[in-house]
Design a protein around this motif. Structure first.
Motif, PDB file in Angstrom:
ATOM      1  N   ILE B  61       0.828  -1.203   0.000  1.00 43.75           N
ATOM      2  CA  ILE B  61       0.000   0.000   0.000  1.00 43.75           C
ATOM      3  C   ILE B  61       0.865   1.257   0.000  1.00 43.75           C
ATOM      4  N   SER B  62       2.082   1.121   0.512  1.00 45.08           N
ATOM      5  CA  SER B  62       2.983   2.278   0.546  1.00 45.08           C
ATOM      6  C   SER B  62       3.380   2.722  -0.862  1.00 45.08           C
ATOM      7  N   ALA B  63       3.209   1.840  -1.834  1.00 43.45           N
ATOM      8  CA  ALA B  63       3.588   2.170  -3.211  1.00 43.45           C
ATOM      9  C   ALA B  63       2.424   2.751  -4.004  1.00 43.45           C
ATOM     10  N   VAL B  64       1.287   2.926  -3.331  1.00 35.06           N
ATOM     11  CA  VAL B  64       0.113   3.469  -4.021  1.00 35.06           C
ATOM     12  C   VAL B  64      -0.147   4.882  -3.495  1.00 35.06           C
ATOM     13  N   SER B  65      -0.359   5.805  -4.411  1.00 41.02           N
ATOM     14  CA  SER B  65      -0.615   7.170  -3.937  1.00 41.02           C
ATOM     15  C   SER B  65      -2.069   7.561  -4.180  1.00 41.02           C
ATOM     16  N   GLU B  66      -2.478   8.613  -3.500  1.00 43.26           N
ATOM     17  CA  GLU B  66      -3.876   9.048  -3.581  1.00 43.26           C
ATOM     18  C   GLU B  66      -4.237   9.513  -4.981  1.00 43.26           C
ATOM     19  N   THR B  67      -3.234   9.921  -5.725  1.00 43.80           N
ATOM     20  CA  THR B  67      -3.525  10.437  -7.067  1.00 43.80           C
ATOM     21  C   THR B  67      -3.796   9.301  -8.057  1.00 43.80           C
ATOM     22  N   GLN B  68      -3.444   8.094  -7.665  1.00 48.81           N
ATOM     23  CA  GLN B  68      -3.699   6.972  -8.575  1.00 48.81           C
ATOM     24  C   GLN B  68      -5.142   6.511  -8.409  1.00 48.81           C
ATOM     25  N   LYS B  69      -5.804   6.336  -9.548  1.00 47.01           N
ATOM     26  CA  LYS B  69      -7.208   5.910  -9.492  1.00 47.01           C
ATOM     27  C   LYS B  69      -7.287   4.395  -9.535  1.00 47.01           C
ATOM     28  N   ILE B  70      -7.803   3.823  -8.453  1.00 43.46           N
ATOM     29  CA  ILE B  70      -7.931   2.363  -8.379  1.00 43.46           C
ATOM     30  C   ILE B  70      -9.373   1.988  -8.707  1.00 43.46           C
ATOM     31  N   THR B  71      -9.525   1.027  -9.601  1.00 45.54           N
ATOM     32  CA  THR B  71     -10.865   0.509  -9.895  1.00 45.54           C
ATOM     33  C   THR B  71     -10.874  -0.984  -9.581  1.00 45.54           C
ATOM     34  N   THR B  72     -11.861  -1.412  -8.810  1.00 49.70           N
ATOM     35  CA  THR B  72     -12.019  -2.843  -8.530  1.00 49.70           C
ATOM     36  C   THR B  72     -13.227  -3.358  -9.313  1.00 49.70           C
ATOM     37  N   ILE B  73     -13.454  -4.643  -9.250  1.00 52.08           N
ATOM     38  CA  ILE B  73     -14.596  -5.232  -9.959  1.00 52.08           C
ATOM     39  C   ILE B  73     -15.908  -4.561  -9.536  1.00 52.08           C
TER      40      ILE B  73
END
Lengths: 733, 162
Positions: B61-73
């Motif tokens: 999770i430390s490699a994910v930033s708030e600016t990245q948009k995550i989409t799940t199923i």
């Protein structure tokens, strides 16, 4: 598709499965028999005013027909097929059908009203078709009778179509939904008075129908056992001694007790420890850090090599169990002019089902419940109660649809573990979750065997005698010792039996099929296709060897041996015709065929492969199946195509090997399985000949590998007798 | 720590090494994304990060930033099924269904980048493991979805997702 429709369906399905439905027990539906506060009681109570017509059928006022499913659904599609059988006789509107899952405690409470819930051995449809159709017919008769009673007419004057009842003389109509409540009070017809439809007249069964259980798999809303959660729940991650049969000596809980989220470290049983934490991630992390000492015992000295050596001894051992014999094969072989002999082997396989083992158990001093999947609800309930040290009456399993199983959850080891942990932490729901590594190490493995085949052949290529000596592990000796018989393990001879669901399709004047049993400590289990897989690989490869030794075409050679086995031959001919056996294959493409009978069905496969620089490419496989009856052709097709992935992965890549007493492969990086790029084009011929009921989930697995191996021989002249192929150099020297 | 998931910003408090998969499943209750292997081999944990398929089980999770948009199923087709989900429903691709959220995320990402992949491209790009053996229908489903998306575009529609 409109999203709201999907949600309506999926929520509906979930609510439906959560509803209680006790009839005549005095308990309101939803408030389950022993009054536990099940987390779904709100939705259950909200829907409690639809009485059932009978054990199989509930019709709601909005005409939704709820069909109860007692067998387990793990992907094989039988849930839909079972509903089709009920709906066929019920004469309801298929578009209004939904389903509900029966729990084993409910079945027990109602004296087994839903019959066996056991789901293995391709039995779901073939083991319950008759009483399901009777259940549907009985409900139809009761609903019709209820309408007739309201109209004060004779039921014989009424006709039913798609859930609408018509009184023919007057033209009056009503619907199932309108009379369902009244039908609940009608005396059910006697079984003898129920006349089932001729399958010729089926309009729901036997037809391509979309699965009833698809939509919530596509948007992530289906809750599998691993996804389940409850308020206050903790997660337990177990580790058992990696050497089967070894013991847990000690562990140092102090070293991990302050790690984030860790609540407790518990001894589960003699061989297992578990970390209990607030989440899986934290529990498994602490488990990795936990110092554990094992007493591995003598089994730690066992390796694949030492097992293979023992099995080789079995190939010539003096004593054996006899599975099938005719004439005197040993004598005929001793006096034969020409004896052809070959040794084969098949390694351990892990189920490697995508959903790792999980179950949530809450233990209370007055009752114990589990939420999670099983293939054997009756045995699972018994295992739960036994581990809980409570009577079955106060235990229940809330069964769930399963993320693949293939036989793994025919064992109840994980249920026992979850219960033993929950019992140490009363009143707290404990979700036991295995890591993939634990799932790979503590599997119930497809057993390891070797086989020596010896045939006596005369100058004209007629087989005078065949001796097939199987040497290796018995599943039954471990899993169901009470089922061992005079022939040792009765399922060791699948596909080689003298008659029945697993009957050999060849006649030899002298035949001996026997089994020298050796049971290594690696725990075996029922793996999709079970012993049919290796038995068919051994025999169908060897028959091909004999055909080539006799200088005959493999199909023509088989025909001579199959004169007394017309149904076996019919599917073989169909597969051969499908692949174009009589035509010249394209440049560089080679063909192989195989046939077997298993789980009540006749199956055959014909494969086309090429081998380039030692790389095997499977281009196309034609499969032919005669299962007697077909309930949902498009799902039979899906099963056959899918079965090839299960049968061809061991051919290409998969094997579980043993070193220092433990299984070496702990994840998909070393236990490699087929992916999309490996998949040949599959053509499925379904040719039900009627008069019997066979399964379709398993049998075709067994013909995939030998058909491909025989094609590889045609391509390279190399006879592969040990799989997986990754261990063999196929480059042409 | 803040994350942008399915169009919403969520705040979670977990150890830095926690993989995105377990944040989704155990902190946010998004259990559609599955655990299959934990070593990025099987693809059951596939999500989109800025529209591109990624295996979330090995992504701390430390490699994910708030600016990245995550989409799940759960966020793929919110108002309406994504064409891939539609195709999957139409030809009954799923058997047990456990690998299918990951499969669908992988396929929808592939089609976003290459609307008309060849069989060979599909075979090399879609490496998710399915033990039920749905591969033939997966292949058929990818092609059906590709056709649908092409005709949607022609009709002036959009295949844009969250």
């Amino acid at each position: 598709m409109n999203k709201s429709e999907t949600n309506a369906h999926s929520e509906g399905a979930i609510n439906l499965t959560r509803r209680g439905f006790l009839k005549g027990s005095g308990a309101a539906a939803g408030a389950f028999v022993f009054g536990f506060s099940v987390p779904f009681s709100q939705s259950a109570l909200a829907q409690s005013n639809s009485p059932e017509v009978n054990a199989w059928v509930v019709v709601q006022p909005d005409e939704t027909v709820l069909i109860r499913i007692a067998r387990q659904e793990m992907g094989q599609g039988s849930l839909t097929g079972l509903a089709q059988l009920v709906a066929e006789e019920l004469e309801c509107d298929w578009d209004k059908v939904d389903f509900d899952l029966v729990k084993p405690g409910q079945n027990r409470e109602r004296d087994n009203a839903w019959g066996s819930q056991f789901t293995a051995g391709s039995t779901a449809i073939r083991g319950s078709h008759e009483y399901l159709r009777q259940g549907g017919a009985s409900a139809r008769m009761m609903l019709t009778e209820a309408a007739a009673l309201q109209w004060q007419v004779s039921a014989s004057e009424c006709r039913v179509s798609e859930g609408v009842i018509t009184h023919e003389p007057s033209g009056r109509t009503t619907t199932y939904g309108a009379v369902a409540k009244a039908a609940n009070d009608i005396e059910p017809p006697k079984t003898e008075s129920i006349i089932l439809k001729d399958p010729k007249n089926w309009r729901i069964a036997g037809k391509d129908k979309a699965r009833l259980d698809t939509l919530d798999k596509l948007d992530g809303s289906l809750v599998y056992g691993v996804d389940f959660s409850m308020p206050g729940m903790l997660v337990a991650v177990p580790k058992a001694c990696p050497v089967h049969g070894g013991k847990l000596k000690s562990f140092d809980a102090e070293k991990v007790k302050n790690m984030p989220g860790v609540k407790q470290v518990v001894r589960v049983d003699d061989e297992t420890v578990a970390v209990v934490a607030d989440t899986f991630w934290r529990a498994q992390k602490a488990l990795k850090a936990l110092p554990i000492e094992w007493d591995e015992g003598d089994n730690a000295k066992v390796s694949s090599e030492s097992i293979a050596k023992k099995l080789r001894e079995g190939l010539t051992a003096d004593t054996s169990f006899v599975g099938n014999q005719a004439g005197d094969a040993k004598d005929a072989l001793a006096n034969a002019e020409q004896v052809i002999e070959a040794d084969y082997s098949y390694p351990y396989q892990n189920h490697a089902q995508m959903e790792t083992l999980a179950a949530t158990v809450r233990w209370r001093k007055n009752g114990c419940e589990m939420w999670g999947p099983t293939q054997v609800p009756g045995a699972a309930l018994a295992a739960l109660a036994e581990a809980a040290e409570l009577p079955q009456d106060v235990c229940e399993i809330h069964t769930m649809r399963i993320g693949g199983s293939f036989g793994r959850r025919a064992a109840t080891d994980y249920i026992r573990q979850a219960t033993l942990i929950a019992k140490q932490i009363p009143d707290t729901p404990i979700k036991l979750m295995w890591t993939r590594e634990e799932d790979m190490l503590q599997g119930r493995f497809h057993p390891v065997t070797q086989c020596r085949l010896r045939a006596a052949m005369d100058d004209e290529g007629n087989v005078q005698a065949l001796h097939m000596r199987i040497s290796g592990q018995s599943i039954m000796a471990y899993a169901m010792p009470q089922a061992m018989g005079d022939n040792g393990d009765p399922v060791a001879y699948q596909g080689l039996d003298p008659e029945g669901d697993m009957a050999l399709g060849y006649s030899f004047p002298n035949l001996l099929v026997d089994h020298a049993m050796h049971n290594p400590h690696i725990r075996p289990g029922f793996w999709r296709g079970v012993n049919l897989n290796q038995n068919a690989l051994y025999l169908e490869s060897f028959i091909d060897e004999l055909a080539h030794a006799a200088g005959q075409d493999p199909l023509a050679f088989r025909r001579k041996l199959m004169a007394n086995h017309p149904k076996h031959l019919a599917v073989l001919e169909a597969a051969a015709k499908g692949i174009g056996w009589d035509t010249k294959p394209p440049e560089g493409i080679y063909r192989g065929i195989a046939q077997v009978k298993g789980f009540g069905s006749y199956v055959a496969a014909a494969a086309e492969v090429s081998v380039t620089d030692g790389e095997v490419k499977m281009h196309r496989i034609v499969a032919a199946t005669d299962p007697g009856h077909v309930i949902n052709p498009q799902q039979v097709e899906a099963q056959v195509a899918g079965s090839f992935v299960y049968g061809l992965s061991p051919l290409l890549y998969s094997e579980a090997t043993v070193k220092d007493g433990r299984i070496e492969q702990q994840n998909f990086n070393t236990y490699r399985v087929m992916t999309l790029k490996d998949m040949p084009k599959v053509e499925v011929i379904t040719m039900p000949s009627g008069g019997f009921w066979g399964g379709v989930g398993e049998p075709t697995i067994a013909v995939a590998a030998p058909a491909v191996l025989n094609a590889i021989f045609a391509a390279t002249g190399k006879r592969i007798r040990n799989i997986p192929l990754k261990n063999t150099d196929l480059t042409v020297s | 720590m803040k994350l942008s998931i399915n169009g919403q910003v969520s705040e979670v408090d977990v150890e830095d090494d926690t993989p995105l998969l377990w944040v989704l499943r155990e902190q946010l209750g998004l259990t559609g994304t599955k655990y299959g292997c934990g070593i990025a081999m099987c693809g059951a944990c596939t999500v989109h990060i800025d529209g591109v398929a990624q295996r979330s089980c090995v992504l701390p999770i430390s490699a994910v930033s708030e600016t990245q948009k995550i989409t799940t199923i759960e966020g793929l087709g919110v108002q309406q099924f994504h064409p891939v989900q539609d195709a999957w429903a139409e030809i009954d691709v799923a058997q047990c269904g456990f690998c299918q959220p990951g499969m669908i995320m992988a396929v929808s990402s592939l089609l976003a980048q290459d609307p008309n992949p060849t069989d060979e491209q599909i075979q090399s790009e879609i490496t998710n493991i399915c033990r039920c053996g749905t591969y033939p229908r997966v292949l058929e489903g990818v092609k059906l979805a590709a056709q649908r998306m092409a005709s949607n575009q022609k009709a002036g529609g959009s295949n844009e997702q969250v």
